[in-house]
Design a protein around this motif. Structure first.
Motif, short mmCIF file in Angstrom:
data_model
loop_
_atom_site.label_atom_id
_atom_site.label_comp_id
_atom_site.label_asym_id
_atom_site.label_seq_id
_atom_site.Cartn_x
_atom_site.Cartn_y
_atom_site.Cartn_z
N MET A 132 0.75 -1.34 -0.16
CA MET A 132 0.15 0.06 0.02
C MET A 132 0.75 1.05 0.13
SD MET A 132 -3.39 -0.57 2.34
CE MET A 132 -2.46 -0.43 3.78
N VAL A 133 0.36 2.43 -0.52
CA VAL A 133 0.94 3.64 -0.64
C VAL A 133 0.23 4.57 0.22
CG1 VAL A 133 1.81 5.52 -2.12
CG2 VAL A 133 1.87 3.25 -2.83
N MET A 134 0.80 5.13 1.22
CA MET A 134 0.25 5.98 2.26
C MET A 134 0.71 7.16 2.46
SD MET A 134 -0.31 3.03 5.06
CE MET A 134 -0.85 4.15 6.09
N PRO A 135 0.35 8.44 1.72
CA PRO A 135 0.72 9.62 1.83
C PRO A 135 0.77 10.11 3.44
CG PRO A 135 -0.34 9.71 0.04
CD PRO A 135 -0.90 8.29 0.82
N ALA A 136 1.59 10.72 3.83
CA ALA A 136 1.34 11.33 5.40
C ALA A 136 0.78 12.74 5.28
CB ALA A 136 2.83 11.19 5.95
N VAL A 137 0.04 13.10 6.28
CA VAL A 137 -0.44 14.41 6.38
C VAL A 137 -0.17 14.70 7.76
CG1 VAL A 137 -2.44 15.93 6.15
CG2 VAL A 137 -2.22 13.96 4.59
N ASP A 138 0.88 15.38 8.02
CA ASP A 138 1.12 15.67 9.40
C ASP A 138 0.81 17.07 9.70
OD1 ASP A 138 2.75 13.32 9.15
OD2 ASP A 138 4.61 14.07 9.52
N VAL B 147 3.99 1.50 2.36
CA VAL B 147 5.06 2.63 2.59
C VAL B 147 4.49 3.84 2.66
CG1 VAL B 147 5.29 3.16 0.11
CG2 VAL B 147 7.28 3.61 1.79
N ILE B 148 5.01 4.71 3.73
CA ILE B 148 4.63 6.03 3.83
C ILE B 148 5.21 6.89 3.31
CG2 ILE B 148 4.13 7.71 5.90
CD1 ILE B 148 2.95 5.71 7.60
N LEU B 149 4.90 8.02 2.45
CA LEU B 149 5.64 8.90 1.81
C LEU B 149 5.46 10.16 2.67
CD1 LEU B 149 4.48 8.26 -1.89
CD2 LEU B 149 6.34 7.23 -0.46
#
Length: 234
Positions: free
Chosen positions: A2-8, A214-216
């Motif tokens: 899975m591809v998981m963009p981070a929103v911090d 993976v977190i992007l």
């Protein structure tokens, strides 16, 4: 994978920190929901939303921004940051598809066991490691627990998903800690790789290590990688 963009989120804005240091911060957007929608449109499988103020105890309330993200996107949202009690975890699970538990996992494992039993497949254990030991309280303190022992302890509770972050690499674009990731994968747990991914080649290395996701982060926000290109190799 899975591809998981981070929103911090910090102070209502989308930011990235280097090695978790709030003094080393870059602000990317004042509208977290718009950022989330952008990554969803690009093909994200899930969004990794982090309330940095809650994690660091800085006092700002980002709950409205987080609720707006969840109501604005159709992809699942994984929520992390400052979830340190059974009640706060339950509230987070009312909103998000999954919650990431860090500090509480090591200070109150009985509550984690109850949550895992009541919400199977929705609890992710955060393993923020430095020097092979798990760090807690916003990466400020060492728990003294080795990574392998942490995975073994929580796998016995039926938890399958682990967010593994190598703190020294987070926000540095220095490349993922493939050796630590590959060793964690040997446990049979589903490992989410976080920290250091700077290129599509890094994403390929994470996949080759056997990671489930993976977190992007910084590389995505700086335009070094795109969700679309990582999805193509994932």
């Amino acid at each position: 994978m899975m591809v998981m963009p981070a929103v911090d989120i910090m102070g209502g804005s989308v930011v990235r920190l280097v090695r978790g240091d709030p003094a080393n911060k870059v602000v990317y957007s004042g509208d977290p929901a718009e950022t989330a929608k952008k990554w969803e449109a690009a093909g994200a499988d899930m969004l990794h939303v982090v309330d940095l103020d809650a994690a660091l105890g800085t006092g700002s309330d980002n709950s409205a921004a987080i609720e707006k993200i969840i109501s604005s996107v159709k992809v699942p949202v994984e929520l992390a940051g400052g979830i340190r009690s059974y009640d706060s975890a339950k509230k987070a699970l009312d909103k998000a598809a999954r919650v990431v538990i860090g500090t509480m996992a090591y200070s109150d494992p009985d509550s984690v066991r109850k949550l895992a039993k009541k919400h199977p497949g929705r609890i992710v254990i955060s393993i923020d490691q430095s020097g092979g030991k798990v760090m807690v309280k916003g990466w400020q303190e060492s728990s003294g627990v080795p990574v392998a022992d942490a995975i073994s302890q929580f796998s016995a509770m039926g938890i399958e998903d682990y967010l593994l972050t190598s703190i020294e690499r987070d926000g540095t674009l220095a490349g993922p800690d493939v050796a630590t990731l590959a060793e964690a994968v040997k446990s049979g747990a589903r490992i989410i790789a976080s920290g250091g991914v700077a290129s599509v080649e890094d994403a390929i290395r994470v996949k080759s290590a056997g990671c489930a996701a993976v977190i992007l982060g910084k590389a995505l926000y700086d335009g070094r990688v795109s969700v679309e290109r990582v999805k193509a190799v994932a």
